[in-house]
Enzyme design. Structure first.
Site, PDB file in Angstrom:
ATOM      1  N   ASN A  34      45.294  61.718  -4.998  1.00  0.00           N
ATOM      2  CA  ASN A  34      44.814  62.721  -4.030  1.00  0.00           C
ATOM      3  C   ASN A  34      45.462  62.828  -2.852  1.00  0.00           C
ATOM      4  O   ASN A  34      46.592  62.096  -2.466  1.00  0.00           O
ATOM      5  CB  ASN A  34      43.420  62.553  -3.611  1.00  0.00           C
ATOM      6  CG  ASN A  34      43.311  61.124  -2.984  1.00  0.00           C
ATOM      7  OD1 ASN A  34      44.097  60.735  -2.164  1.00  0.00           O
ATOM      8  ND2 ASN A  34      42.212  60.680  -3.082  1.00  0.00           N
ATOM      9  N   TRP A  85      43.466  73.510  -5.636  1.00  0.00           N
ATOM     10  CA  TRP A  85      44.441  74.167  -4.896  1.00  0.00           C
ATOM     11  C   TRP A  85      45.566  73.306  -4.447  1.00  0.00           C
ATOM     12  O   TRP A  85      46.432  73.898  -3.787  1.00  0.00           O
ATOM     13  CB  TRP A  85      43.599  74.773  -3.516  1.00  0.00           C
ATOM     14  CG  TRP A  85      42.850  73.856  -3.116  1.00  0.00           C
ATOM     15  CD1 TRP A  85      42.920  72.677  -2.653  1.00  0.00           C
ATOM     16  CD2 TRP A  85      41.618  74.413  -2.254  1.00  0.00           C
ATOM     17  NE1 TRP A  85      41.922  72.028  -1.809  1.00  0.00           N
ATOM     18  CE2 TRP A  85      40.888  73.231  -1.501  1.00  0.00           C
ATOM     19  CE3 TRP A  85      40.591  75.482  -2.098  1.00  0.00           C
ATOM     20  CZ2 TRP A  85      39.871  73.152  -0.754  1.00  0.00           C
ATOM     21  CZ3 TRP A  85      39.683  75.504  -1.576  1.00  0.00           C
ATOM     22  CH2 TRP A  85      39.308  74.366  -0.730  1.00  0.00           C
ATOM     23  N   ASP A  86      45.535  72.191  -4.803  1.00  0.00           N
ATOM     24  CA  ASP A  86      46.733  71.168  -4.626  1.00  0.00           C
ATOM     25  C   ASP A  86      47.389  70.826  -5.685  1.00  0.00           C
ATOM     26  O   ASP A  86      48.482  71.249  -6.100  1.00  0.00           O
ATOM     27  CB  ASP A  86      45.957  70.015  -3.872  1.00  0.00           C
ATOM     28  CG  ASP A  86      45.519  70.422  -2.423  1.00  0.00           C
ATOM     29  OD1 ASP A  86      46.354  71.285  -1.492  1.00  0.00           O
ATOM     30  OD2 ASP A  86      44.650  69.960  -2.087  1.00  0.00           O
ATOM     31  N   ARG A 114      47.009  71.923   5.189  1.00  0.00           N
ATOM     32  CA  ARG A 114      47.978  71.082   4.785  1.00  0.00           C
ATOM     33  C   ARG A 114      49.331  70.852   5.638  1.00  0.00           C
ATOM     34  O   ARG A 114      49.685  69.805   5.683  1.00  0.00           O
ATOM     35  CB  ARG A 114      48.390  71.242   3.288  1.00  0.00           C
ATOM     36  CG  ARG A 114      47.337  71.467   2.167  1.00  0.00           C
ATOM     37  CD  ARG A 114      46.951  70.040   1.965  1.00  0.00           C
ATOM     38  NE  ARG A 114      45.696  70.045   1.170  1.00  0.00           N
ATOM     39  CZ  ARG A 114      44.410  70.100   1.230  1.00  0.00           C
ATOM     40  NH1 ARG A 114      44.214  69.711   2.642  1.00  0.00           N
ATOM     41  NH2 ARG A 114      43.472  70.265   0.635  1.00  0.00           N
ATOM     42  N   CYS A 150      41.793  70.142 -10.677  1.00  0.00           N
ATOM     43  CA  CYS A 150      41.611  68.957 -10.280  1.00  0.00           C
ATOM     44  C   CYS A 150      40.269  68.809  -9.569  1.00  0.00           C
ATOM     45  O   CYS A 150      39.427  68.984 -10.070  1.00  0.00           O
ATOM     46  CB  CYS A 150      42.915  68.726  -9.045  1.00  0.00           C
ATOM     47  SG  CYS A 150      43.351  70.079  -8.020  1.00  0.00           S
ATOM     48  N   SER A 151      40.185  68.604  -8.304  1.00  0.00           N
ATOM     49  CA  SER A 151      38.997  68.874  -7.368  1.00  0.00           C
ATOM     50  C   SER A 151      38.604  70.268  -7.181  1.00  0.00           C
ATOM     51  O   SER A 151      37.811  70.632  -7.751  1.00  0.00           O
ATOM     52  CB  SER A 151      38.832  67.871  -6.386  1.00  0.00           C
ATOM     53  OG  SER A 151      38.973  66.509  -6.814  1.00  0.00           O
ATOM     54  N   ASP A 152      39.462  70.733  -6.193  1.00  0.00           N
ATOM     55  CA  ASP A 152      39.151  71.939  -5.542  1.00  0.00           C
ATOM     56  C   ASP A 152      40.224  73.092  -6.285  1.00  0.00           C
ATOM     57  O   ASP A 152      40.057  74.097  -6.285  1.00  0.00           O
ATOM     58  CB  ASP A 152      39.283  72.084  -4.123  1.00  0.00           C
ATOM     59  CG  ASP A 152      38.095  71.420  -3.590  1.00  0.00           C
ATOM     60  OD1 ASP A 152      36.914  71.445  -4.240  1.00  0.00           O
ATOM     61  OD2 ASP A 152      38.292  70.728  -2.557  1.00  0.00           O
TER      62      ASP A 152
END
Lengths: 489, 656
Positions: free
Chosen positions: B272, B339-340, B381, B335-337
């Site tokens: 992460n 967007w990364d 970020r 992934c989680s959200d």
């Protein structure tokens, strides 16, 4: 080199390639394996391939005569008269590992040289390695002085190296051992130059590793490179543990220091370690690549290898015997020459337009130093080579390389003569693993080869255009002159 | 104009503490500027406030008060300020200036490249995503544009225009969005015309331990149906399995293969943003070491884990590209959200799959598509505005490095060069252009970014000659089809990118650039081509009419003046480093050749080099060039270099 099991022969080559052959029939397999074993570990030099090899090419120039010391001296005498050729070692009577003729200060006679030889390890008295035309400073090399524990001295030795100094100037002695190691050497009769006896010289110790430490480093590195796992961490820690790049950094740093003393400090330099046949030669030859643009040409680099490695008595036969996959421990084996080539590659990578040769040229030299159809790298010194009658009985590598067909493979398309000193960076960020050697057989090279080809094409097309434009210009100029003449008439 | 002006400030060289420049420091509304004293050139160092990542005041010494400024583009600046009070003032001001609280304070709102309104609008039109989806062949029988998010009503971090399977009705989309983190429902990222396989992206499902959502299951079904060639889809969760499982306790998690028909679920462990931030931090510490040993460096590099993370992202991209190109199977990535890591992986996969993204224009489109439009949180970020430091992470930096690693492996495959990547990275942090402001398309619309700022893409496009890879040919085999990178370290090395992370330490880089050299040759080639045309024409005319004039010749001479670019970096890069600490205690004296500067100044093959002597004798200019280019290796060893670019470096090696 090989491991035989159940109809499979794995041949591990000195150029780091691994070949696996599956052979039907256990007996044949064992026969083949033992034959290969026997043939690849011949005891006698005279049974080796160079003595049986017959060239399939036309010899234009005999490589054995390409780089004679006389020619080298002629070049030198055109810029200075302070040096002379001494034939003191004609029958290899003074120093077994030196060539018959060496370059020494004019003011020192052969009698004094004999005395100096007694004072230096293996009789390797200080000789000229390089003359820096820009400021007349020189680099000499020798072996350690035999001072022993009671601080023996030798007036002739002091006189010899002082003869290279300008009035009022001082010089540097670069000892390729750590101070500790140099001090320990005294117990065995060796030692280093005492300040009291050499007041005009400043000694710098630069530790470069030797022998089995280097060999183990190579073995570890090659092992790491053959690890097929996909793990990044493991790779980096193995690379680090091999210490290979540490050695590269140490050697390059010492060479840069020598070059800096000569070019920037305007001082003469004497380089030695213990025997003066390994780390000493790494330093003197790399310093010349940094300082002397001639050494960055193909011809000049060949001459450097002949002068500073072959004639200077680097024991190739001992050092380049089995390479990285050897299963028996070889006492004298060490990748000294490979480290030198790697350092050259590092400089080449940092100055990609300053070398006439390319990476392939260096890889070729690596291969031939370990195994070759040519006699060039056989024997441990000129003495042995002359006893083996190599020039009469074998081919020289240079006879083969210096033909235009071969040369074209080794030419760097980006080369532009650069007459300047080139200072490489020795920071860890600037040094890289030499993939061309160590990942050569694992890595698909197609894309990199294509890139190289593309480079050649770009430059070739440019040159063709230049030729065309020049031809047209000339034609135009001629027509114009004709016109003018007609007008004048 | 200046907020602050301090004189007699020293700018230290990081590699050599004895090398320092004396000058004046200025603080303006947008920049820190250091101007060197004395020298005629007045060397200047400019740093944008938005590039500053940290400022450190160190203990005062006898010589003054040291101030350490670290920048987001990896520049490190060490200043020594004579007066403690001045230093404090600068420190306080910079802390304020480097952390703006309002978008309006950012440089792009004051930056004016002197373009008129029309040019600015044109600039923003350079990259058009609808055009891009059309290029992929969409809309078509399987995919369509959906207007459910017209007012950002369904998902405020998604773009207004979203491409979804034709069979996914508004009901399904809205239903699915309610079952996804931050309502980021599955939407199309890349579509492969040749075999109908696609890459879709979303956030994690809110599945907890057992929750289900019919619409979400229908949504995945619809994606599968949009690819009639395959009877299943891959669902790739780019997180490590442990992380994904931990999310279940919070009512989030991952898809249960039993609930969704015909999916193959796959974890690919990319860490992460917090792990990545720390990893970069550790690597930069290694880069900042003063004269590290090889072991220090390699051990530090390994310990940072940076290259391991880069490899993980690449491996994920390679997996997806393979599924799409070779198996013809569609992939949903999250992934989680979403967007990364999802942005990283989707864009790496697209880059491997489609040669278009390896062109300069295509690469801009790719960043616009997978990063800007899908709500990568640039502001958070990259810390453009003062915010939570835990939100900061080098996510796009890692993507950019992946591209560089690919360029190393496929030198002919990319239209652009390393400089292009470095400049994009620089401008992601610089806030000089409006492209990367805010956290989503919605916010950018509200700020009217396109009306108030300029686009980076237009700026890069204008200067595209600087960013070309000379080895790129659109008809070369490496520029066609999918790239298949090697994965094991022994087959291909992931290397430390000193060009980026030690970007400002020129001494560490190769002193001669192959790229620049080849570009110079290519440029010359082009000029030669033109000249050849002119000459041919002249020759034809001459032959016809026997007329001549000097026009051609003067033209030739003009050209030859432009030629001969230098391939090396500035002369500063070519002085010896500190190879030994022993040297400094040696009595100082002036070297006999002290005025020579060994800059690796090299003239490229001048077109006059091989010209015959008769011709060059006609003109002074030509013979002048002749002189320079004939410094042959055999005879030129002792020729003095004609370059007068002597700088103060000399002193360093001689100083006591």
């Amino acid at each position: 080199r090989f491991v035989g099991s159940l109809g499979t022969i794995i041949i591990k080559c000195k150029d780091l390639r691994i070949i696996q052959l599956d052979i039907p029939g256990m007996e044949e397999c064992l026969n083949i394996a033992s034959s290969i074993e026997a043939l690849s570990t011949l005891d006698s030099v005279t049974l080796m391939y160079p003595f049986f090899y017959r060239p399939m090419f036309e010899i234009i120039e005999d490589g054995w005569r390409s780089f004679l010391p006389d020619q080298e001296f002629e070049l030198l005498s055109s810029v200075t008269d302070e040096w002379r050729l001494s034939c003191i070692n004609k029958e290899f009577s003074v120093c077994a590992s030196y060539p018959p003729v060496v370059i020494v200060p004019k003011s020192i006679d052969d009698e004094a040289l004999r005395k100096v030889a007694m004072f230096r390890h293996g009789s390797r008295f200080p000789v000229l390695s390089y003359y820096h035309k820009k400021n007349g400073m020189v680099m000499m090399r020798s072996s350690q002085p035999l001072t022993g524990t009671n601080g023996r001295r030798c007036k002739e030795d002091e006189k010899l190296i002082n003869a290279t100094l300008r009035p009022g100037k001082r010089g540097y002695i670069i000892d390729t051992r750590s101070l500790n190691v140099a001090q320990q050497a005294r117990a065995k009769g060796g030692g280093f130059e005492q300040e009291a006896h050499y007041p005009q010289w400043r000694r710098i110790h630069k530790c470069i590793e030797r022998f089995n430490i280097l060999q183990e480093s190579l073995i570890k590195l090659v092992e790491a490179c053959n690890d097929q796992s996909h793990n990044m961490d493991r790779w980096l820690s193995k690379l680090e543990a091999s210490n290979w790049l540490t050695h590269i950094k140490e050697i390059l740093t010492a060479a840069c220091l020598a070059a800096q003393c000569i070019d920037r400090e305007g001082a003469s330099v004497l380089v030695h370690g213990t025997e003066g046949t390994d780390s000493t030669l790494q330093v003197t030859s790399l310093a010349q690549i940094i300082l002397d643009p001639r050494c960055r040409t193909i011809r000049g680099f060949e001459s450097l290898v002949v002068r500073e490695w072959l004639q200077a008595g680097h024991p190739f036969q001992q050092r380049c015997a089995q390479s990285a996959y050897s299963n028996s421990k070889q006492k004298w084996e060490a990748p000294v020459f490979l480290l030198f080539l790697d350092c050259v590659w590092q400089i080449l990578r940092q100055f990609p337009c300053s070398f006439e040769f390319n990476e392939q040229f260096l890889i070729m030299l690596f291969e031939h130093a370990y195994a070759s159809q040519f006699g060039t790298f056989l024997g441990n010194n000129e003495n042995e080579r002359s006893k083996l009658k190599l020039p009469q009985k074998t081919m020289s590598l240079w006879s083969w390389v210096n033909r235009s067909e071969e040369l074209s493979k080794f030419q760097n398309p980006l080369y532009e003569a650069n007459s300047l000193v080139i200072w490489p960076s020795v920071a860890p960020q600037s040094l890289q693993l030499w993939e061309g050697v160590f990942l050569r057989w694992n890595r698909p090279s197609k894309f990199l080869d294509e890139a190289h080809e593309e480079m050649i094409n770009i430059i070739k097309y440019n040159k063709e255009l230049q030729a065309k434009v020049n031809a047209l210009r000339r034609q135009l100029a001629e027509m114009e002159t004709d016109d003018r003449m007609q007008e004048n008439l | 104009i200046f907020f602050l002006q301090v004189e007699n400030v020293r700018l230290l060289d990081r590699l050599s503490s004895r090398k320092a420049a004396l000058g004046t420091l200025y603080l303006t509304a947008t920049h820190v500027i250091f101007v060197e004293n004395g020298s005629e050139t007045r060397k200047e160092t400019w740093v944008l406030h938005s590039q500053i990542s940290s400022i450190e005041k160190q203990a005062t010494t006898a010589t003054g008060c040291p101030l350490l400024i670290r920048c987001k583009n990896f520049q490190v600046i060490q200043l020594v300020i004579p007066q403690e009070r001045d230093c404090h003032d600068i420190y306080i001001s910079l802390i304020r200036l480097a952390r703006p609280v309002k978008y309006e304070e950012l440089y792009c709102f004051s930056f004016n490249p002197k373009l008129d309104k029309e040019e600015r609008e044109q600039g923003w039109k350079l990259v058009d995503l609808n055009e891009e989806y059309n290029r992929m062949g969409i809309p078509n029988n399987y995919w369509q544009i959906s207007d459910v998010n017209r007012d950002y009503g369904v998902c405020d971090s998604y773009p207004r225009e979203v491409y979804v399977p034709k069979s996914a009705t508004a009901h399904i989309i809205v239903g699915s969005s309610k079952f996804r983190s931050r309502r980021r429902f599955p939407a199309l990222s890349y579509y492969c015309k040749d075999n109908n396989a696609s890459i879709c992206r979303s956030s994690q499902p809110l599945s907890g331990f057992s929750a289900r959502c019919l619409e979400d299951e229908q949504m995945l079904q619809a994606i599968r149906k949009a690819n009639p060639g395959s009877d299943f889809i891959y669902v790739v969760d780019t997180r490590p399995k442990l992380n994904a499982m931990a999310n279940r306790a919070a009512g989030k998690g991952y898809e249960n293969e039993d609930n969704y028909s015909n999916i193959k679920f796959q974890f690919i462990g990319i860490e992460n943003i917090h792990v990545m931030r720390n990893s970069l931090q550790k690597m930069l510490e290694v880069c900042e070491l003063k004269s590290p040993s090889m072991s220090d460096f390699l051990w530090g590099l390994e310990n940072s884990g940076w290259l391991k993370h880069i490899k993980a992202i690449m491996d994920a991209g390679i997996f997806i590209a393979k599924a799409v190109a070779e198996e013809g199977v569609s992939v949903l990535v999250h992934c989680s959200d979403g967007w990364d890591r999802t942005a990283q992986v989707c864009s790496v996969a697209s880059l491997l799959l489609d040669p278009y993204y390896r062109t300069m224009k295509g690469f801009m489109v790719l960043i616009e598509k997978d990063w800007v439009s899908f709500g990568h949180k640039f502001n958070h970020r990259y810390g453009n505005l003062d915010g939570d430091p835990k939100e900061i992470s080098p996510v796009i930096d890692q993507f950019i490095e992946c591209v560089w690693q690919l360029m190393e492996q496929f030198p002919c495959a990319f239209e652009f060069n390393e400089r292009f990547l470095i400049h994009i990275q620089h401008h992601i942090y610089s806030c000089q252009f409006g492209n990367f402001l805010c956290n989503s398309q919605k916010e950018r619309r509200e700020l009217k970014i396109q009306e108030r700022t300029y686009s980076l893409w237009a700026h890069l496009w204008k200067n595209r000659a600087d960013y070309l890879n000379p080895l790129y040919r659109s008809d070369h085999s490496q520029t066609q089809g999918t790239l298949h990178p090697q994965m094991a370290p022994c087959n291909f090395l992931y290397k430390f990118w000193s060009g980026m992370y030690n970007r400002f330490e020129k001494g560490l880089h190769p002193r001669q650039s192959i790229t620049d050299y080849l570009m110079a040759v290519k440029e010359e080639t082009q000029q030669l081509e033109e000249e050849l045309e002119v000459l041919r024409e002249r020759l034809a005319n001459l032959q016809k009419s026997q007329l001549y004039d000097n026009e051609v010749k003067s033209k030739q001479q003009d050209r030859s003046k432009q030629l001969g670019p230098s391939t090396s970096n500035n002369s500063l890069a070519n002085t010896p480093q500190e190879y030994s600490s022993d040297l400094k205690s040696f009595p100082s004296r002036s070297p006999s050749q002290g005025d020579e500067e060994d800059s690796a100044l090299i003239l490229t093959q001048d077109n006059l080099k091989s010209s015959d002597p008769d011709l060059s004798a006609n003109s002074d200019q030509e013979s002048g060039v002749e002189d320079l280019s004939c410094r042959s290796p055999s005879g030129g060893g002792c020729l003095p270099s004609e370059d007068s670019g002597k700088d103060s470096d000399e002193a360093v090696f001689l100083a006591v």
